[in-house]
Design an enzyme around this catalytic site. Structure first.
Site, PDB file in Angstrom:
ATOM      1  N   LYS A   1      11.795   3.627 -28.266  1.00 47.65           N
ATOM      2  CA  LYS A   1      13.175   3.256 -28.557  1.00 47.65           C
ATOM      3  C   LYS A   1      13.139   1.770 -28.883  1.00 47.65           C
ATOM      4  CE  LYS A   1      17.792   2.619 -26.635  1.00 47.65           C
ATOM      5  NZ  LYS A   1      18.665   2.630 -25.440  1.00 47.65           N
TER       6      LYS A   1
ATOM      7  N   TYR B   1      10.685   1.747 -24.186  1.00 48.76           N
ATOM      8  CA  TYR B   1      11.947   1.098 -24.549  1.00 48.76           C
ATOM      9  C   TYR B   1      11.680  -0.392 -24.700  1.00 48.76           C
ATOM     10  CZ  TYR B   1      16.959  -0.151 -24.111  1.00 48.76           C
ATOM     11  OH  TYR B   1      18.224  -0.641 -24.304  1.00 48.76           O
TER      12      TYR B   1
END
Length: 277
Positions: free
Chosen positions: A163, A135
């Site tokens: 992500k 992330y």
């Protein structure tokens, strides 16, 4: 369904007034998301108010969501913290609780070097047998994952996705062209351009209330119908603006869900404040 899913939702964590977790709210939210086309549930991420969740609450959320979802969606557990040892412990607890995958944010506040970021991610990825989605969200962590870092981490057998909440489309395309990492857009305002550039899917906050429309958007791009995708995206702009641009995404998404009766309360934990829609 991929190992993470395609139409992922960054789930809010339903709470009662006073901050306790709402089991009825959680069950209702999972049922709503599955019914509206979500095939990936991200539990205990930023939108789930992860910094305010205890270890026991984090594992309990994964256990409850995994049990409710069954094999209808992949469950990805947010386990990233600013402490590697804590992140490893949460990763192992998430695996034991039934998670299908892990979401690992770049360590925040400490501002480690890129070598430190790599060491942290490898240590967590080595701790379980689950696939890992990195992330990258420098606006929250204070440190971006450099392209060279992502490319190096892509060599780990369990680090398989990103992500991306950085918003640098050229960098994303560069990393995609040099690795097998599956990219997921983590910025609802940029869902369409990321998909058009080759992203595998979305991790959407807006999807809490509109997973059917994000599913339609993904499908239109996959079908090569960009005109239809633009129409769907245009239709989503007012909702995206309302949830993502007028306050905190987690609080706004909860307010929208409560207004529709999907969760009983829009309660959040400090330092967030409850929003009114």
């Amino acid at each position: 369904m991929t190992e993470f899913g395609t139409n992922l939702v960054a789930m809010v964590t339903p709470m009662r007034p006073g901050g306790g977790l709402s089991e009825p709210g959680l069950a209702g939210l999972v049922d709503h998301l599955l019914a509206t086309g979500c095939d990936g549930l991200v539990v205990g991420g930023t939108t789930g108010e992860s910094p305010t969740l205890s270890d026991a609450e984090s594992a309990g959320l994964v256990r409850a969501v995994a049990a409710r979802a069954g094999n209808r969606a992949r469950v990805t557990a947010g386990v990233g913290t600013y402490d590697t040892a804590t992140s490893i412990r949460r990763a192992r607890e998430a695996e034991a609780a039934g998670a299908d995958a892990l979401l690992l944010v770049c360590p925040y506040y400490s501002r480690p070097t890129q070598a430190g970021v790599i060491a942290h991610c490898v240590a967590v990825a080595d701790a379980t047998e689950l696939p890992v989605m990195l992330y990258d969200v420098p606006a929250r962590t204070g440190v971006a994952m450099a392209p060279s870092t992502l490319i190096e981490l892509a060599g780990h057998p369990r680090i398989r996705a990103v992500k991306d909440a950085k918003g640098d489309l050229f960098e994303a395309m560069t990393v995609m062209s040099r690795t097998s990492l599956a990219y997921y857009c983590g910025i609802d305002e940029l869902n369409l351009p990321y998909l058009a550039c080759g992203a595998e899917g979305l991790v959407s906050v807006v999807g809490n209330v509109a997973a059917d429309r994000t599913a339609d958007l993904i499908r239109a791009v996959r079908d090569g119908d960009l005109e239809k995708a633009r129409v769907i995206n245009d239709d989503l702009i007012p909702l995206t603006d309302s949830i993502m641009r007028t306050g905190t995404g987690a609080a706004n998404a909860k307010a929208a869900l409560a207004e529709r009766g999907i969760i009983p309360h829009a309660s959040v934990r400090l330092p967030l404040l409850e929003a009114a829609m």
